[in-house]
Design a protein around this motif. Structure first.
Motif, PDB file in Angstrom:
ATOM      1  N   LEU A  94       0.834  -1.201   0.000  1.00  0.00           N
ATOM      2  CA  LEU A  94       0.000   0.000   0.000  1.00  0.00           C
ATOM      3  C   LEU A  94       0.870   1.254   0.000  1.00  0.00           C
ATOM      4  CD1 LEU A  94      -2.963   0.978   0.137  1.00  0.00           C
ATOM      5  CD2 LEU A  94      -2.733   0.982   2.608  1.00  0.00           C
ATOM      6  N   LEU A  95       1.900   1.262   0.824  1.00  0.00           N
ATOM      7  CA  LEU A  95       2.806   2.419   0.871  1.00  0.00           C
ATOM      8  C   LEU A  95       3.558   2.580  -0.443  1.00  0.00           C
ATOM      9  CD1 LEU A  95       4.188   2.065   4.500  1.00  0.00           C
ATOM     10  CD2 LEU A  95       2.506   3.719   3.665  1.00  0.00           C
ATOM     11  N   ALA A 137       3.711  19.286  -6.060  1.00  0.00           N
ATOM     12  CA  ALA A 137       3.113  17.948  -6.055  1.00  0.00           C
ATOM     13  C   ALA A 137       3.863  17.017  -5.111  1.00  0.00           C
ATOM     14  CB  ALA A 137       3.107  17.376  -7.472  1.00  0.00           C
ATOM     15  N   LEU A 138       5.176  17.103  -5.132  1.00  0.00           N
ATOM     16  CA  LEU A 138       5.984  16.249  -4.243  1.00  0.00           C
ATOM     17  C   LEU A 138       5.697  16.559  -2.778  1.00  0.00           C
ATOM     18  CD1 LEU A 138       8.225  14.101  -4.076  1.00  0.00           C
ATOM     19  CD2 LEU A 138       9.873  15.978  -4.095  1.00  0.00           C
ATOM     20  N   LEU A 139       5.574  17.817  -2.450  1.00  0.00           N
ATOM     21  CA  LEU A 139       5.260  18.192  -1.071  1.00  0.00           C
ATOM     22  C   LEU A 139       3.870  17.700  -0.667  1.00  0.00           C
ATOM     23  CD1 LEU A 139       6.696  21.825  -0.963  1.00  0.00           C
ATOM     24  CD2 LEU A 139       7.598  19.811   0.210  1.00  0.00           C
ATOM     25  N   GLY A 140       2.881  17.850  -1.550  1.00  0.00           N
ATOM     26  CA  GLY A 140       1.525  17.377  -1.252  1.00  0.00           C
ATOM     27  C   GLY A 140       1.487  15.876  -1.048  1.00  0.00           C
ATOM     28  N   ALA A 195       3.058   6.227   6.459  1.00  0.00           N
ATOM     29  CA  ALA A 195       4.194   5.340   6.745  1.00  0.00           C
ATOM     30  C   ALA A 195       4.428   5.257   8.253  1.00  0.00           C
ATOM     31  CB  ALA A 195       5.444   5.841   6.031  1.00  0.00           C
ATOM     32  N   TYR A 196       4.312   6.389   8.936  1.00  0.00           N
ATOM     33  CA  TYR A 196       4.448   6.389  10.395  1.00  0.00           C
ATOM     34  C   TYR A 196       3.373   5.497  11.021  1.00  0.00           C
ATOM     35  CZ  TYR A 196       4.125   7.823  15.236  1.00  0.00           C
ATOM     36  OH  TYR A 196       4.040   7.804  16.594  1.00  0.00           O
ATOM     37  N   PHE A 197       2.137   5.651  10.552  1.00  0.00           N
ATOM     38  CA  PHE A 197       1.044   4.841  11.096  1.00  0.00           C
ATOM     39  C   PHE A 197       1.328   3.352  10.916  1.00  0.00           C
ATOM     40  CE2 PHE A 197      -2.839   2.420  10.731  1.00  0.00           C
ATOM     41  CZ  PHE A 197      -3.558   2.837  11.838  1.00  0.00           C
ATOM     42  N   ALA A 220       0.937  13.453   2.625  1.00  0.00           N
ATOM     43  CA  ALA A 220       0.032  12.305   2.778  1.00  0.00           C
ATOM     44  C   ALA A 220       0.791  11.024   3.082  1.00  0.00           C
ATOM     45  CB  ALA A 220      -0.801  12.129   1.505  1.00  0.00           C
ATOM     46  N   LEU A 221       1.916  10.812   2.404  1.00  0.00           N
ATOM     47  CA  LEU A 221       2.635   9.541   2.506  1.00  0.00           C
ATOM     48  C   LEU A 221       3.370   9.361   3.835  1.00  0.00           C
ATOM     49  CD1 LEU A 221       3.609   6.919   1.172  1.00  0.00           C
ATOM     50  CD2 LEU A 221       5.473   8.223   0.167  1.00  0.00           C
TER      51      LEU A 221
END
Length: 132
Positions: free
Chosen positions: A17-18, A44-47, A56-58, A51-52
């Motif tokens: 998923l990641l 776009a990379l920052l947006g 990933a932390y979760f 989200a990513l």
């Protein structure tokens, strides 16, 4: 008879998923670079990153424990993971808008939303191949 076999649940394939989210971030960033140049690609990379990274932390935090003997730890880790994800999202949005305001908000939020929409593919991405 022998002793009963313990049921062993396998961890979900969160990495898939990641990885799918990472591919979406790269695709939207590439589209931004193609249509609007470097500044749009950075937006776009920052947006996508906003989200990513919390997702990933979760995943790292929530799936640390496994097995019925760790039920309490599993529940605690999910609550902590969700709280941390929310806090990290707030911090990342704040940092982006204070330090590096996106030059193209449409691509910033577009990448953010597109990356989050990958969760809709979660059931398909997390399923295990059947061995028949």
């Amino acid at each position: 008879m022998g002793k009963p076999l313990a049921a062993k649940l396998k961890r979900p394939r969160i990495l898939r998923l990641l990885l799918a989210q990472f591919v979406v971030v790269c695709a939207v960033t590439g589209l931004g670079a193609y249509t609007g140049g470097l500044a749009v690609a950075v937006s776009a990379l920052l947006g996508g990153g906003v989200a990513l990274l919390p997702n990933a932390y979760f995943a790292w935090r929530a799936f640390r424990y496994q097995g019925a003997q760790h039920t309490r730890n599993i529940i605690k880790s999910f609550y902590r993971a969700e709280a941390g994800k929310f806090g990290l999202t707030v911090v990342l949005f704040t940092l982006v808008f204070v330090i590096v305001p996106p030059s193209n908000p449409a691509f910033f939020f577009g990448a953010y939303v597109a990356t989050l929409f990958v969760h809709w593919l979660g059931p398909w991405l997390l399923q295990r191949p059947s061995h028949t």
